[in-house]
Structure formats: structure tokens, C-alpha cells
Design a protein around this motif. Structure first.
Motif, PDB file in Angstrom:
ATOM      1  N   GLN A  96     -62.807 -20.468  18.318  1.00 27.98           N
ATOM      2  CA  GLN A  96     -62.217 -20.948  17.072  1.00 27.98           C
ATOM      3  C   GLN A  96     -62.567 -20.010  15.930  1.00 27.98           C
ATOM      4  OE1 GLN A  96     -63.920 -24.826  16.598  1.00 27.98           O
ATOM      5  NE2 GLN A  96     -62.323 -25.836  17.780  1.00 27.98           N
ATOM      6  N   VAL A  97     -61.693 -19.974  14.945  1.00 29.27           N
ATOM      7  CA  VAL A  97     -61.938 -19.237  13.711  1.00 29.27           C
ATOM      8  C   VAL A  97     -61.875 -20.253  12.582  1.00 29.27           C
ATOM      9  CG1 VAL A  97     -61.077 -17.432  12.168  1.00 29.27           C
ATOM     10  CG2 VAL A  97     -60.906 -17.132  14.639  1.00 29.27           C
ATOM     11  N   LEU A  98     -62.890 -20.245  11.716  1.00 30.37           N
ATOM     12  CA  LEU A  98     -62.902 -21.154  10.579  1.00 30.37           C
ATOM     13  C   LEU A  98     -62.085 -20.544   9.449  1.00 30.37           C
ATOM     14  CD1 LEU A  98     -66.572 -22.448  10.492  1.00 30.37           C
ATOM     15  CD2 LEU A  98     -64.559 -23.547  11.437  1.00 30.37           C
ATOM     16  N   VAL A  99     -61.093 -21.286   8.992  1.00 28.45           N
ATOM     17  CA  VAL A  99     -60.181 -20.825   7.950  1.00 28.45           C
ATOM     18  C   VAL A  99     -60.503 -21.580   6.666  1.00 28.45           C
ATOM     19  CG1 VAL A  99     -57.769 -20.636   7.261  1.00 28.45           C
ATOM     20  CG2 VAL A  99     -58.407 -20.371   9.657  1.00 28.45           C
ATOM     21  N   ASP A 100     -60.673 -20.856   5.584  1.00 31.40           N
ATOM     22  CA  ASP A 100     -60.933 -21.477   4.289  1.00 31.40           C
ATOM     23  C   ASP A 100     -59.617 -22.020   3.743  1.00 31.40           C
ATOM     24  OD1 ASP A 100     -61.925 -22.328   1.904  1.00 31.40           O
ATOM     25  OD2 ASP A 100     -62.166 -20.329   1.037  1.00 31.40           O
ATOM     26  N   SER A 101     -59.513 -23.347   3.651  1.00 26.76           N
ATOM     27  CA  SER A 101     -58.267 -23.964   3.185  1.00 26.76           C
ATOM     28  C   SER A 101     -58.241 -24.151   1.670  1.00 26.76           C
ATOM     29  CB  SER A 101     -58.062 -25.317   3.886  1.00 26.76           C
ATOM     30  OG  SER A 101     -59.176 -26.157   3.624  1.00 26.76           O
ATOM     31  N   ASP A 103     -59.723 -26.045  -0.333  1.00 27.64           N
ATOM     32  CA  ASP A 103     -59.914 -27.387  -0.889  1.00 27.64           C
ATOM     33  C   ASP A 103     -61.309 -27.920  -0.548  1.00 27.64           C
ATOM     34  OD1 ASP A 103     -59.679 -27.838   1.783  1.00 27.64           O
ATOM     35  OD2 ASP A 103     -58.079 -29.319   1.649  1.00 27.64           O
ATOM     36  N   GLY A 104     -62.202 -27.005  -0.227  1.00 25.18           N
ATOM     37  CA  GLY A 104     -63.571 -27.399   0.102  1.00 25.18           C
ATOM     38  C   GLY A 104     -63.784 -27.687   1.574  1.00 25.18           C
ATOM     39  N   GLU A 105     -62.727 -27.809   2.315  1.00 30.45           N
ATOM     40  CA  GLU A 105     -62.823 -28.068   3.749  1.00 30.45           C
ATOM     41  C   GLU A 105     -62.442 -26.810   4.516  1.00 30.45           C
ATOM     42  OE1 GLU A 105     -63.793 -30.939   5.255  1.00 30.45           O
ATOM     43  OE2 GLU A 105     -64.242 -31.748   3.275  1.00 30.45           O
ATOM     44  N   ALA A 106     -63.018 -26.673   5.686  1.00 32.14           N
ATOM     45  CA  ALA A 106     -62.688 -25.521   6.545  1.00 32.14           C
ATOM     46  C   ALA A 106     -61.821 -26.004   7.697  1.00 32.14           C
ATOM     47  CB  ALA A 106     -63.957 -24.870   7.082  1.00 32.14           C
ATOM     48  N   ALA A 107     -60.673 -25.381   7.834  1.00 35.95           N
ATOM     49  CA  ALA A 107     -59.793 -25.705   8.961  1.00 35.95           C
ATOM     50  C   ALA A 107     -60.173 -24.818  10.140  1.00 35.95           C
ATOM     51  CB  ALA A 107     -58.343 -25.466   8.567  1.00 35.95           C
ATOM     52  N   ARG A 108     -59.873 -25.294  11.322  1.00 33.91           N
ATOM     53  CA  ARG A 108     -60.184 -24.528  12.521  1.00 33.91           C
ATOM     54  C   ARG A 108     -58.909 -24.012  13.160  1.00 33.91           C
ATOM     55  NH1 ARG A 108     -64.651 -28.713  14.752  1.00 33.91           N
ATOM     56  NH2 ARG A 108     -66.273 -28.083  13.299  1.00 33.91           N
ATOM     57  N   THR A 140     -66.959 -17.579  11.466  1.00 34.22           N
ATOM     58  CA  THR A 140     -66.681 -17.280  10.067  1.00 34.22           C
ATOM     59  C   THR A 140     -66.438 -15.792   9.823  1.00 34.22           C
ATOM     60  OG1 THR A 140     -69.063 -17.154   9.668  1.00 34.22           O
ATOM     61  CG2 THR A 140     -67.977 -19.257   9.209  1.00 34.22           C
ATOM     62  N   ALA A 141     -66.835 -14.950  10.794  1.00 35.90           N
ATOM     63  CA  ALA A 141     -66.654 -13.499  10.640  1.00 35.90           C
ATOM     64  C   ALA A 141     -66.254 -12.890  11.980  1.00 35.90           C
ATOM     65  CB  ALA A 141     -67.945 -12.860  10.121  1.00 35.90           C
ATOM     66  N   PRO A 142     -65.006 -13.134  12.406  1.00 38.50           N
ATOM     67  CA  PRO A 142     -64.580 -12.600  13.707  1.00 38.50           C
ATOM     68  C   PRO A 142     -64.338 -11.099  13.662  1.00 38.50           C
ATOM     69  CG  PRO A 142     -62.753 -13.701  12.628  1.00 38.50           C
ATOM     70  CD  PRO A 142     -63.952 -13.906  11.752  1.00 38.50           C
ATOM     71  N   THR A 143     -64.413 -10.495  14.829  1.00 41.01           N
ATOM     72  CA  THR A 143     -64.035  -9.092  14.996  1.00 41.01           C
ATOM     73  C   THR A 143     -62.974  -9.041  16.089  1.00 41.01           C
ATOM     74  OG1 THR A 143     -65.765  -8.705  16.629  1.00 41.01           O
ATOM     75  CG2 THR A 143     -66.316  -8.237  14.343  1.00 41.01           C
ATOM     76  N   ALA A 144     -62.096  -8.059  15.982  1.00 37.31           N
ATOM     77  CA  ALA A 144     -61.001  -7.936  16.949  1.00 37.31           C
ATOM     78  C   ALA A 144     -61.201  -6.688  17.796  1.00 37.31           C
ATOM     79  CB  ALA A 144     -59.661  -7.870  16.229  1.00 37.31           C
ATOM     80  N   ARG A 145     -61.002  -6.836  19.092  1.00 36.92           N
ATOM     81  CA  ARG A 145     -60.976  -5.703  20.005  1.00 36.92           C
ATOM     82  C   ARG A 145     -59.553  -5.594  20.531  1.00 36.92           C
ATOM     83  NH1 ARG A 145     -66.410  -7.494  23.056  1.00 36.92           N
ATOM     84  NH2 ARG A 145     -67.840  -6.935  21.390  1.00 36.92           N
ATOM     85  N   VAL A 146     -58.918  -4.486  20.218  1.00 34.19           N
ATOM     86  CA  VAL A 146     -57.503  -4.316  20.539  1.00 34.19           C
ATOM     87  C   VAL A 146     -57.349  -3.143  21.501  1.00 34.19           C
ATOM     88  CG1 VAL A 146     -55.204  -3.935  19.585  1.00 34.19           C
ATOM     89  CG2 VAL A 146     -56.937  -5.121  18.211  1.00 34.19           C
ATOM     90  N   ALA A 175     -55.353 -15.963   8.499  1.00 35.37           N
ATOM     91  CA  ALA A 175     -56.570 -16.719   8.789  1.00 35.37           C
ATOM     92  C   ALA A 175     -57.432 -16.894   7.547  1.00 35.37           C
ATOM     93  CB  ALA A 175     -57.377 -16.012   9.878  1.00 35.37           C
ATOM     94  N   GLY A 176     -57.027 -16.310   6.427  1.00 34.50           N
ATOM     95  CA  GLY A 176     -57.788 -16.455   5.190  1.00 34.50           C
ATOM     96  C   GLY A 176     -59.133 -15.752   5.238  1.00 34.50           C
ATOM     97  N   LEU A 177     -59.178 -14.628   5.962  1.00 33.35           N
ATOM     98  CA  LEU A 177     -60.434 -13.889   6.099  1.00 33.35           C
ATOM     99  C   LEU A 177     -60.510 -12.780   5.054  1.00 33.35           C
ATOM    100  CD1 LEU A 177     -60.353 -13.513   9.985  1.00 33.35           C
ATOM    101  CD2 LEU A 177     -61.799 -15.082   8.689  1.00 33.35           C
ATOM    102  N   ASP A 178     -61.716 -12.510   4.588  1.00 32.43           N
ATOM    103  CA  ASP A 178     -61.901 -11.397   3.656  1.00 32.43           C
ATOM    104  C   ASP A 178     -61.699 -10.068   4.364  1.00 32.43           C
ATOM    105  OD1 ASP A 178     -62.488 -13.126   1.589  1.00 32.43           O
ATOM    106  OD2 ASP A 178     -64.625 -13.161   2.057  1.00 32.43           O
ATOM    107  N   ARG A 179     -62.154 -10.017   5.603  1.00 29.78           N
ATOM    108  CA  ARG A 179     -62.034  -8.781   6.386  1.00 29.78           C
ATOM    109  C   ARG A 179     -61.940  -9.141   7.868  1.00 29.78           C
ATOM    110  NH1 ARG A 179     -67.462  -7.014   7.817  1.00 29.78           N
ATOM    111  NH2 ARG A 179     -66.748  -4.875   7.815  1.00 29.78           N
ATOM    112  N   LEU A 180     -61.343  -8.249   8.628  1.00 31.91           N
ATOM    113  CA  LEU A 180     -61.233  -8.416  10.075  1.00 31.91           C
ATOM    114  C   LEU A 180     -61.552  -7.066  10.724  1.00 31.91           C
ATOM    115  CD1 LEU A 180     -60.520 -10.192  12.514  1.00 31.91           C
ATOM    116  CD2 LEU A 180     -58.135  -9.530  12.201  1.00 31.91           C
ATOM    117  N   PRO A 181     -62.854  -6.777  10.909  1.00 29.71           N
ATOM    118  CA  PRO A 181     -63.212  -5.505  11.547  1.00 29.71           C
ATOM    119  C   PRO A 181     -62.591  -5.417  12.932  1.00 29.71           C
ATOM    120  CG  PRO A 181     -65.159  -6.664  10.730  1.00 29.71           C
ATOM    121  CD  PRO A 181     -64.012  -7.608  10.634  1.00 29.71           C
ATOM    122  N   SER A 182     -62.106  -4.236  13.260  1.00 29.05           N
ATOM    123  CA  SER A 182     -61.387  -4.078  14.527  1.00 29.05           C
ATOM    124  C   SER A 182     -61.818  -2.805  15.227  1.00 29.05           C
ATOM    125  CB  SER A 182     -59.880  -4.035  14.283  1.00 29.05           C
ATOM    126  OG  SER A 182     -59.470  -5.184  13.588  1.00 29.05           O
TER     127      SER A 182
END
Length: 197
Positions: A96-101, A103-108, A140-146, A175-182
Motif C-alpha cells: 500500500q501507498v499512503l496518499v495525503d488526501s 483533509d487530515g486523513e491518509a487514504a491508502r 509514506t516514501a515509496p521507491t520505484a524499480r522500473v 499518489a500525492g507524493l513529494d518525490r518518487l525516487p526511481s
């Protein structure tokens, strides 16, 4: 692959422990005498008074020159395999990736769904014949391997640029992420030579 290795290892370990425990139970409860059946000649547990490893078994090979190097080599190989298995667990797929919605809640967001979307968008790029994506890291801080399989006519620099600017940027924003290192691996698809008459 890792899931299959884990299942096979756990299955073999469970089967071995079940066989060993059943054999000790048969000997400890003296069931072969009560149920009138014989155990194989090499089986050490024949009755309630038998021990797992007797004095002869513990001291049998001590005087042999090959014994200790063999024991140390086997234990070293076992240690390396266990360390490899332990380290391989850290690279597990992100569920799962936690997405900042906002509104104070984190969506999955399902990690596999995000992987599928990135794969489909990457495969739509010109010159890409196949794409594989795996998310790892923290929720909260996923990384992608492509991994991209490129057609012979593809321009690797152009493809990598579009993947970074378009595909991965879309996934990061969705996903509302600040960064997605890949980490991206590019390979060229191999084609058989064509015969000409």
C-alpha cells in the motif's frame, strides 16, 4: 520469485520438522512396539530411553581430518544462505501507498494497482516493448524499480527522459507524493535475424 522461494523453504522446513517430530514421538511413546511395526535400521529413536544424539554420534568423526573443515564450510554456506534470504525480505513489494488526501486523513492506494498503471503508461511510450515496475520502500516514501525492454529503434536517452518527465511524474502526482525516487534498467529486445532469399 521471492514468494515462491519463501513458500518452498517454509514447506521443506515444515516437512522436515514434521517428520523429525513424528519420529521422536513414535520412539518416545514406544508406538512401534504397541502397534507392532518396525522402524528403519538407521533411525536413532527406537524407544523411550533413546536420545537424539548419543555419545557415539557426537564423537564418531572427531579424529578425522576432514570433519571440522566440512562442518565449518557447511555452517558458513548455511549462514550465507540465511543472510541472503533475510536481506531479500527487505526488498519486498510494497502493498500500500499512503496518499495525503489534504483533509487530515491518509487514504491508502493499492501498491499493485499503482505498479500496473505505471507499467501500462510506460509500455505506451514509443520504443518500449515491455515494462515491469515494482514499488518498494515505506508506505509514506515509496521507491520505484522500473525495467524497460526497448525495441531496436528506440532512443534510450529520449525514452528515459519521457519516462521520468511523464510516466513517473504522473504516478507521483496521482499518489500525492513529494518525490518518487526511481531506479530504471533499460534492456534491448533481441530479435532473430531474418532470412532473405
Amino acid at each position: 520469485m521471492l514468494k515462491t522461494v519463501n513458500r518452498v523453504l517454509l514447506g521443506l522446513l515444515g516437512l522436515g520438522l514434521f517428520a523429525l517430530g513424528g519420529g521422536v514421538l513414535l520412539g518416545g511413546l514406544d508406538l512401534q512396539r504397541h502397534w507392532d511395526f518396525a522402524m528403519p535400521g538407521w533411525w536413532p529413536f527406537r524407544g523411550p530411553a533413546d536420545v537424539v544424539l548419543g555419545v557415539e554420534g557426537r564423537t564418531r568423526w572427531r579424529e578425522e581430518g576432514w570433519w571440522w573443515p566440512t562442518v565449518i564450510a557447511v555452517l558458513a554456506v548455511l549462514l550465507v544462505l540465511l543472510l541472503w534470504w533475510l536481506l531479500a525480505q527487505r526488498g519486498h513489494r510494497l502493498g500500500q501507498v499512503l496518499v495525503d488526501s489534504e483533509d487530515g486523513e491518509a487514504a491508502r492506494l493499492n501498491g499493485r494497482t499503482l505498479e500496473d498503471v505505471i507499467e501500462q503508461e510506460a509500455q505506451a511510450l514509443d520504443g518500449v516493448s515491455r515494462a515491469q515496475v515494482r514499488l518498494a520502500g515505506r508506505r509514506t516514501a515509496p521507491t520505484a524499480r522500473v525495467r524497460l525492454m526497448l525495441e531496436p529503434h528506440a532512443d534510450p536517452a529520449l525514452t528515459l527522459g519521457r519516462l521520468s518527465r511523464e510516466t513517473l511524474a504522473h504516478a507521483r502526482d496521482a499518489a500525492g507524493l513529494d518525490r518518487l525516487p526511481s531506479k530504471v534498467r533499460l534492456r534491448e529486445a533481441r530479435h532473430r535475424a531474418r532470412r532473405t532469399a
